[in-house]
Structures are given as C-alpha cells and as structure tokens.
Write an enzyme that holds these catalytic residues in place. Sequence first.
Site, PDB file in Angstrom:
ATOM      1  N   LYS A 277       0.977  -1.250  -0.032  1.00 56.92           N
ATOM      2  CA  LYS A 277      -0.028   0.049   0.085  1.00 56.92           C
ATOM      3  C   LYS A 277       0.764   1.319   0.055  1.00 56.92           C
ATOM      4  O   LYS A 277       1.769   1.347   0.987  1.00 56.92           O
ATOM      5  CB  LYS A 277      -0.861  -0.176   1.340  1.00 56.92           C
ATOM      6  CG  LYS A 277      -1.754   1.172   1.253  1.00 56.92           C
ATOM      7  CD  LYS A 277      -2.422   1.054   2.788  1.00 56.92           C
ATOM      8  CE  LYS A 277      -3.245   2.588   3.086  1.00 56.92           C
ATOM      9  NZ  LYS A 277      -3.959   2.313   4.382  1.00 56.92           N
ATOM     10  N   ASP A 282      -3.024  10.462   3.661  1.00 59.78           N
ATOM     11  CA  ASP A 282      -4.405  10.026   3.771  1.00 59.78           C
ATOM     12  C   ASP A 282      -5.241  10.755   4.654  1.00 59.78           C
ATOM     13  O   ASP A 282      -5.056  10.848   5.987  1.00 59.78           O
ATOM     14  CB  ASP A 282      -4.436   8.453   4.176  1.00 59.78           C
ATOM     15  CG  ASP A 282      -5.932   7.974   4.341  1.00 59.78           C
ATOM     16  OD1 ASP A 282      -6.649   8.545   3.848  1.00 59.78           O
ATOM     17  OD2 ASP A 282      -6.026   7.110   5.064  1.00 59.78           O
ATOM     18  N   LYS A 289     -10.795  12.351   7.950  1.00 61.23           N
ATOM     19  CA  LYS A 289     -10.462  12.000   9.265  1.00 61.23           C
ATOM     20  C   LYS A 289     -10.309  13.355  10.307  1.00 61.23           C
ATOM     21  O   LYS A 289     -10.157  14.512   9.832  1.00 61.23           O
ATOM     22  CB  LYS A 289      -8.822  11.582   9.215  1.00 61.23           C
ATOM     23  CG  LYS A 289      -8.822  10.396   8.248  1.00 61.23           C
ATOM     24  CD  LYS A 289      -7.213   9.900   8.705  1.00 61.23           C
ATOM     25  CE  LYS A 289      -7.050   8.673   7.606  1.00 61.23           C
ATOM     26  NZ  LYS A 289      -7.372   7.362   8.457  1.00 61.23           N
ATOM     27  N   ASP A 300       1.485   6.320   5.884  1.00 62.59           N
ATOM     28  CA  ASP A 300       0.376   5.391   5.481  1.00 62.59           C
ATOM     29  C   ASP A 300       0.850   4.570   4.222  1.00 62.59           C
ATOM     30  O   ASP A 300      -0.005   3.882   3.677  1.00 62.59           O
ATOM     31  CB  ASP A 300      -0.907   6.113   5.075  1.00 62.59           C
ATOM     32  CG  ASP A 300      -2.177   5.220   5.295  1.00 62.59           C
ATOM     33  OD1 ASP A 300      -2.170   4.265   5.964  1.00 62.59           O
ATOM     34  OD2 ASP A 300      -3.258   5.682   4.646  1.00 62.59           O
ATOM     35  N   ASP A 359     -12.458   6.526   3.214  1.00 67.38           N
ATOM     36  CA  ASP A 359     -11.440   6.461   4.143  1.00 67.38           C
ATOM     37  C   ASP A 359     -10.961   4.870   4.168  1.00 67.38           C
ATOM     38  O   ASP A 359      -9.792   4.674   4.695  1.00 67.38           O
ATOM     39  CB  ASP A 359     -11.549   7.038   5.514  1.00 67.38           C
ATOM     40  CG  ASP A 359     -10.191   7.198   6.567  1.00 67.38           C
ATOM     41  OD1 ASP A 359      -9.336   7.229   5.906  1.00 67.38           O
ATOM     42  OD2 ASP A 359     -10.474   7.008   7.615  1.00 67.38           O
ATOM     43  N   GLU A 361      -9.322   3.404   1.700  1.00 65.61           N
ATOM     44  CA  GLU A 361      -9.004   3.583   0.456  1.00 65.61           C
ATOM     45  C   GLU A 361      -7.838   2.558   0.105  1.00 65.61           C
ATOM     46  O   GLU A 361      -7.561   2.326  -1.110  1.00 65.61           O
ATOM     47  CB  GLU A 361      -8.452   5.167   0.224  1.00 65.61           C
ATOM     48  CG  GLU A 361      -6.929   5.382   0.768  1.00 65.61           C
ATOM     49  CD  GLU A 361      -6.970   4.949   2.205  1.00 65.61           C
ATOM     50  OE1 GLU A 361      -5.782   4.808   2.522  1.00 65.61           O
ATOM     51  OE2 GLU A 361      -7.889   5.205   2.879  1.00 65.61           O
ATOM     52  N   ARG A 363      -7.641  -0.246   0.377  1.00 64.88           N
ATOM     53  CA  ARG A 363      -7.947  -1.722  -0.243  1.00 64.88           C
ATOM     54  C   ARG A 363      -8.240  -1.600  -1.584  1.00 64.88           C
ATOM     55  O   ARG A 363      -8.150  -2.565  -2.571  1.00 64.88           O
ATOM     56  CB  ARG A 363      -9.276  -2.320   0.611  1.00 64.88           C
ATOM     57  CG  ARG A 363     -10.594  -1.510   0.592  1.00 64.88           C
ATOM     58  CD  ARG A 363     -11.129  -1.860   1.683  1.00 64.88           C
ATOM     59  NE  ARG A 363     -10.783  -1.528   2.844  1.00 64.88           N
ATOM     60  CZ  ARG A 363     -11.567  -1.768   3.920  1.00 64.88           C
ATOM     61  NH1 ARG A 363     -12.671  -2.207   4.140  1.00 64.88           N
ATOM     62  NH2 ARG A 363     -10.868  -1.280   5.342  1.00 64.88           N
TER      63      ARG A 363
END
Length: 511
Positions: A277, A282, A289, A300, A359, A361, A363
């Site tokens: 990833k 993010d 968030k 992230d 959020d 995202e 995956r």
Amino acid sequence: MSDVPLETSISTAARPPEDAALLAVPFAADLDPPVGLPVPAAALLACYEAKGEAGEIVEVPVARGEAVGRILLYGIGDGSADALRKAGAAVTRRGRGREEITVVPPGASAGAVAAFTEGALLAAYTFRIGETAASSRPVASIRLVTGATGAPGDDRGTGAPGDDGRTGDAAETGGTGETGTAAVEAGIARGRAVAGAVALARDLANTPASVKTPAWLAERAAEQGVTTRIWDERELRAGGFGGILAVGQGSVSPPRLIQLSYEPEGEATGHVVLVGKGITYDTGGLSLKPTEGMKFMKTDMAGGAVVIAVLGALAALGARVRVTGLIAAAENSFSGTAQRPSDVITQYGGRTVEVLNTDAEGRLVMADALAYADAELDPDVMVDIATLTGAIGIALGKGLGALFASDDGLAAELAGAGEASGERLWRMPLIDDYVPALESSVADLANIEAGSAYGAGSITAALFLREFTGKRPWAHLDIAGVGRSTVDEGLSAKGATGFGVRLLLEWLSGR
C-alpha cells in the site's frame, strides 16, 4: 540496492586498542575481558545483582593511564538471535553521542554477529530535518574485535538455541583466527544489509508528504538497482486501474503504479509477488479524518516502503527466488474532484465496487495491484502488506503484526520468518460467514460493511482483498499497529518502524 546512509559505521579490529574509551564485552559470570576490570567480574555482577538478561548493561570505570575509560558488560540473555539484537541495541544506545565503541562480539558465528549488528544499527537510526544535538547523535563508529569473539568459555560463538551459527549461505562457524574473522565479516555484511533496508523503509515512510508525492516515491523506487516499470495517470487510465485512479483523483499529485522486478542469478526457485500500500498521505478523502487521526498519515505508505526496501536488498542476501514488487501509490485528498461516498468504481479486471467510505481507500488501490498480479504476472504466491485498518491495532496492539492467509503452508512459513527475524505475526481468521458484509445493492462489492452487524473491520478488509487474488496462495499482512512507534527505544525509533522488511527478507532469502 542504493547505498543507504546508515549514520553508524561498523568495522573490525584484531584486538581492542589499549586506550579504548568505551569497551563493550558480553555478559557472564566467568567473563575474562581483554582489558582488565578493577575487581573480578563475578564480584561486580553480584554487586549489581546483574542477571545477564538481553540488553542489561553494567558500566565499570577503568584506568587508561592518566584518563578514565569505561567497560560495558552487556547481557546476552539466552543467546538467541532476538536476545542478541536487543543486546546490540542496548550497546548502541549507551554510546549515543560518542565517536566510537569497541565491542567484543557475543559469538564467533556469522549468525550471532549478524543479529548483534542488526540490532545495533537499527537502534542507531535517526530521522531529523535540521540539526541534531551532539548528545543525541548515534555513536559514529562501532569496532568489532575479531580476535576475542565468542561467549565466555565457548570458542564456537553464540547462536540461536539449537543452531550451529549458520545464517544463509554466507554464514560460517568458527572460533578465533581466520575462520572466526571470516564469520564476523559475513555476519556484519548480512546485518548491515538488513538494517540498511529497514532504514530505507523508515526514511521513505518518515519523509513528509509535502515532498513524498506518488511520483517522488516512484523515483526513489527506481533507485534500487532492479528493473522498474512505472505507470503514470494516463497509462493507469488506459490499463483500467480504476481503484488507484479513484483514490488519487482528488489530489493535485497524480497516482502511480510502481513495479520492481528482481531476477536471481541462475534458475529461480519460484516467483513471489509482493504488493504494498502506497498512500503517500491519507486525509480520509471526503470521509475526512479528525486532526488527531491525520497526524501520522505520512506513514500510510509504510507497506509500499517495505516492498521497495525488500526488492533493493534481495541481491545482497543472495535470494534465489524471483520477486516482483507492486506499489500502488496515491494521495487520498479531498477537493471538488475527489471520489464521493456512493460512487461506483471499476477495479482492474472489471469488478465493480461501491465506495461507501472514502477513508477505506487502501484496499481499493491494492485490489488493482492484486488483480493485475493474478492476471498478468502468474506468481506462485502473493503477499501484500499494508497499514490497512485501525481495528488491528486495537486487536493486537503494538507488538504483533496481523497475518491473514488463504494457505496454511504459506501462513506457517511467514509466521516462522516472523519469529526468526524478531517481527512476530499473529494469524487472524478469514471467516467466510462474514463475506456478506461486503455485499452491495448496486455493485459487485462494497468497500466497507454496509450497515450490518458483522463488525470485524480487519477481517472484512482482508476478505475484500481476497476477492482479487484469483484463488492463488495469498497472505495479507496488516501492519497498522506495528508500522509506527511513538517511542524511541529498543530497536525502534520514534516514527516509522520498517516492520515487515526483516521478516520478508528472512522468508524470501530462505525460499
């Protein structure tokens, strides 16, 4: 692999210098250090009630002519690789701010020296933009004494229990003399290669997102000395990578898909695909968030950083397996062009996904990479790694990474590599009864649970990823709980930990 600038260097010497200001010697009651102690070692240890636990240190002043030097008696615990890493870390941390430490290694085997070196260099890692106070700088140099190796009373060295001291093809056992020196040098080389890869992963993850765009990350990946292919936004659109494009469409910094390919010399023992990833920042997108939840989101992309670092280090470790790394890189931002909750996107390969929460995202970008790997790369095994769910940190805390796997043999291999490397994994279940949580009324899948009572956010996230693996042997490592550290202690520095580099290198170099 590009040269990772480790701040602490390691060299060897046949004997400790007589004027050594700081000499570290393995800890045991029958110790006979190469430089004399003011009183017998046994008496000293009894005085301090020392137990010899891994990382325990007793500091003793000694005369150096008109000056005063110090001997550090460092505990090695049970002599396992994990204990020796802790010992190396403790010695390095005690030398912070100094120019040099002379160290009698905890054993003559390459395995013992590699573990000690690895721990010492990982504990010396720092990341700072600006000047660092001299007292806070890691020790500049560690000098390992090749002529005085081995646990006290043991001329074979100290390895893991039940281990003959061998670590990889380059390892050699032996006591003092040429065999011992060769083993020490081999151990240093392996320890430096592993620690350097972890340092690279940490550097990449710790770099601020104002610098670390997806394009910047692709440039750093291309420096690792392996074959590289990079998809820009036009190529992603032409290729049908709808997940990566949807996540990145709200940012002024376009997304990238990065492919790194390692080919061993001679015939490969198999083909592994690693997927990381690579969310360079993010915000949560339109599912924004809170501020506290955003503070650490520059890390992230820690999973992508691990994949980059691992691909760069395989040659140095002589890995015989073919490895392809895929890093799905995007910035999840918010703007007038950002994807919206209720949008339906088409992933690579044609599966449609209803985005119920922007959020969730990670995956989405990883699903594209996994589907591409299944359709185009024909791997024997796929493993992905990601800071995917906050739920896993609640379940397992900061000491264990989560392991989900569709294949029991693969799960056992990865768990074993985690134990050997000191990056422990806990296997989590893939519960098929929870699959209905991903049902959507308008698309093939939903990216989060849609108002049902299943819960288990980490499990449903793993089940979502499994949908794109084509039933190949696959494992998912959720490192959201262990990918970042809030303290500077042991082998970790505050910030990114690089968790996953050591266990994947252990696994891949043994395949």
